[in-house]
Design a protein around this motif. Structure first.
Motif, short mmCIF file in Angstrom:
data_model
loop_
_atom_site.label_atom_id
_atom_site.label_comp_id
_atom_site.label_asym_id
_atom_site.label_seq_id
_atom_site.Cartn_x
_atom_site.Cartn_y
_atom_site.Cartn_z
N ALA A 33 21.09 -46.60 51.61
CA ALA A 33 20.24 -47.31 50.65
C ALA A 33 19.00 -46.51 50.32
CB ALA A 33 19.86 -48.67 51.21
N THR A 34 18.39 -46.85 49.18
CA THR A 34 17.24 -46.11 48.67
C THR A 34 16.02 -47.02 48.54
OG1 THR A 34 17.73 -46.65 46.35
CG2 THR A 34 18.87 -44.73 47.30
N PRO A 35 14.85 -46.45 48.30
CA PRO A 35 13.68 -47.29 48.02
C PRO A 35 13.90 -48.23 46.82
CG PRO A 35 12.97 -45.07 48.51
CD PRO A 35 14.47 -45.03 48.43
N HIS A 36 14.70 -47.80 45.86
CA HIS A 36 15.02 -48.68 44.72
C HIS A 36 15.75 -49.94 45.20
CE1 HIS A 36 16.26 -50.03 40.74
NE2 HIS A 36 17.50 -50.09 41.18
N ASP A 37 16.67 -49.78 46.15
CA ASP A 37 17.39 -50.94 46.69
C ASP A 37 16.42 -51.88 47.39
OD1 ASP A 37 20.06 -50.13 45.94
OD2 ASP A 37 19.95 -48.64 47.54
N LEU A 38 15.54 -51.31 48.20
CA LEU A 38 14.55 -52.14 48.90
C LEU A 38 13.68 -52.89 47.90
CD1 LEU A 38 13.45 -52.82 51.76
CD2 LEU A 38 11.78 -50.99 51.40
N ALA A 39 13.28 -52.21 46.85
CA ALA A 39 12.43 -52.84 45.83
C ALA A 39 13.15 -53.99 45.14
CB ALA A 39 11.99 -51.79 44.80
N ALA A 79 5.12 -49.79 53.92
CA ALA A 79 6.21 -50.47 53.23
C ALA A 79 5.73 -51.73 52.52
CB ALA A 79 7.33 -50.80 54.22
N LEU A 80 4.94 -52.54 53.21
CA LEU A 80 4.45 -53.77 52.60
C LEU A 80 3.47 -53.48 51.46
CD1 LEU A 80 3.97 -55.98 55.79
CD2 LEU A 80 5.73 -56.25 54.03
N GLY A 81 2.71 -52.39 51.58
CA GLY A 81 1.83 -52.02 50.48
C GLY A 81 2.62 -51.64 49.24
N PHE A 82 3.70 -50.90 49.42
CA PHE A 82 4.58 -50.56 48.31
C PHE A 82 5.16 -51.82 47.67
CE2 PHE A 82 9.23 -49.81 47.48
CZ PHE A 82 9.09 -49.20 46.24
N LEU A 83 5.61 -52.74 48.50
CA LEU A 83 6.24 -53.96 47.99
C LEU A 83 5.21 -54.91 47.38
CD1 LEU A 83 8.78 -54.48 50.90
CD2 LEU A 83 9.22 -53.48 48.65
N ALA A 84 3.99 -54.88 47.88
CA ALA A 84 2.94 -55.73 47.29
C ALA A 84 2.72 -55.40 45.83
CB ALA A 84 1.64 -55.55 48.06
N GLY A 85 2.87 -54.12 45.48
CA GLY A 85 2.61 -53.70 44.12
C GLY A 85 3.68 -54.07 43.12
N ILE A 86 4.85 -54.49 43.62
CA ILE A 86 5.95 -54.82 42.71
C ILE A 86 6.36 -56.28 42.82
CG2 ILE A 86 6.83 -52.46 42.65
CD1 ILE A 86 9.01 -53.35 44.63
N THR A 87 5.60 -57.07 43.59
CA THR A 87 5.84 -58.51 43.70
C THR A 87 4.56 -59.24 43.36
OG1 THR A 87 5.30 -58.44 46.08
CG2 THR A 87 7.64 -58.23 45.47
N GLU A 88 4.67 -60.58 43.20
CA GLU A 88 3.51 -61.36 42.77
C GLU A 88 3.13 -62.49 43.71
OE1 GLU A 88 4.31 -62.73 38.85
OE2 GLU A 88 4.23 -60.73 37.94
N ARG A 89 4.11 -63.17 44.31
CA ARG A 89 3.77 -64.39 45.04
C ARG A 89 4.28 -64.40 46.48
NH1 ARG A 89 8.17 -66.46 46.19
NH2 ARG A 89 7.06 -68.02 47.42
N VAL A 90 5.35 -63.69 46.78
CA VAL A 90 5.94 -63.77 48.11
C VAL A 90 4.96 -63.24 49.15
CG1 VAL A 90 7.07 -61.49 48.03
CG2 VAL A 90 8.08 -63.34 49.40
N ARG A 91 4.88 -63.92 50.31
CA ARG A 91 4.02 -63.48 51.39
C ARG A 91 4.59 -62.20 52.03
NH1 ARG A 91 -0.98 -65.78 53.54
NH2 ARG A 91 -1.24 -67.75 52.47
#
Length: 315
Positions: A33-39, A79-91
């Motif tokens: 899997a890739t970072p794109h999959d995780l995103a 990882a959470l910092g990366f995901l924070a930038g592409i999400t809006e509401r999920v904790r």
């Protein structure tokens, strides 16, 4: 500390795949899997009402444990910092950060920044750790990790609070007159303690805003929950505590292939009925994991759960 999620509502979150690939639970497709999959998985969770997404914490895996644990473990803050930038509401949850590997001020700087940048979406899950080589490599105290974790939680209450100049005076850590900006967006970051050992249960009861059991089967959970509540009352802690549970693996629908005898499968309403038993035990949030052969099958399962199972969880 106020509750993170509404009282009386069973919510659902997930520990993300890919970022940790223990042989105990990783699916075969995750290896490539890739970072794109995780995103895409994080975006699906954000879009379909998942309460949180979680990332684990290991600094380095010794060769003796690599066969069982794998060696893929993303850094939770990065990882959470990366995901924070592409999400809006999920904790965004660390499940769990091994606090004894780092000084509390370093932990506070990292997670305060994450909470600030994400608009107050952090849940700091904390645990004692179990790999002595990790502690030895960074000069941390493995035999004394329980006491270190206890004081780290106390220190982080101050260091992640609203004061620009946090202050803590303890046996292991002592700081004052040192400014840390930015402050978290939340007035007080929720700290949830992970683990099911007697020491972890006591720690959660006496110090935490939430409890994250690790692998307790259904028949053991009621007794564990009762102990958490009894210990909390005995300690004189009156703030609410949010109780978690890790469910059996799930597959919404008929998989048409072997998915393991413990996996809950079938129609959405039947799965929901089974999961409502957790709420009856006193569980506030369930952590779900889906059987899948690809990222697309996983995100399809997440969407099917959100559309078909979730509406029946609180009937």
């Amino acid at each position: 500390m106020a509750r993170v999620f509404p009282e009386g509502q069973l919510v659902y979150g997930m520990q993300l795949p890919i970022q940790s690939q223990s042989t105990l639970y990783a699916e075969a497709w995750e290896a490539a899997a890739t970072p794109h999959d995780l995103a895409e998985i994080a975006r699906t969770a954000d879009r379909t009402g998942f309460a949180y997404i979680a990332v684990c914490d290991h600094v380095a895996i010794p060769r003796r444990l690599a066969g069982a644990m794998g060696t893929v473990w993303y850094d939770p803050v990065a990882a959470l910092g990366f995901l924070a930038g592409i999400t809006e509401r999920v904790r965004l949850m660390s499940h769990v950060a091994v606090l004894g590997l780092r000084h509390p001020l370093l932990t506070a700087k990292q997670y305060a920044t994450l909470d600030h940048l994400s608009g107050g979406r952090l849940i700091l899950g904390a645990g004692a750790g179990h790999v002595p080589e990790e502690f030895d490599a960074v000069g941390a105290d493995f035999p004394g990790r329980g006491a270190v974790l206890n004081e780290s939680i106390d220190a982080l209450r101050a260091a992640l609070g609203p004061d620009e100049y946090p202050e803590h005076h303890g046996e292991l850590y002592d700081f004052a007159g040192l400014a840390q900006l930015p402050r978290p967006a939340q007035r007080q970051v929720p700290i949830w303690v992970g683990g099911s050992s007697p020491a972890a249960v006591r720690r959660a009861a006496e110090r935490a805003d939430g409890w994250l059991p690790q692998g307790d089967p259904r028949d053991r959970l009621p007794g564990q929950i009762a102990r958490v509540r009894a210990l909390r009352e005995a300690a004189g802690v009156t703030d609410p505590i949010e109780i978690g549970a890790i469910t059996e693996p799930l597959y919404v629908g008929e998989p048409g292939r072997p998915v393991g005898r413990r996996t809950l499968t079938g129609k959405p309403d039947a799965i929901a009925e089974s999961l409502r038993a957790y709420a009856a035990m006193g569980v506030d949030q369930i952590q779900v994991r889906f059987r899948s052969r690809s990222r697309t099958e996983l995100t399809d399962q997440m969407a099917a759960f959100a559309a078909g199972v979730a509406p029946h969880l609180n009937q």
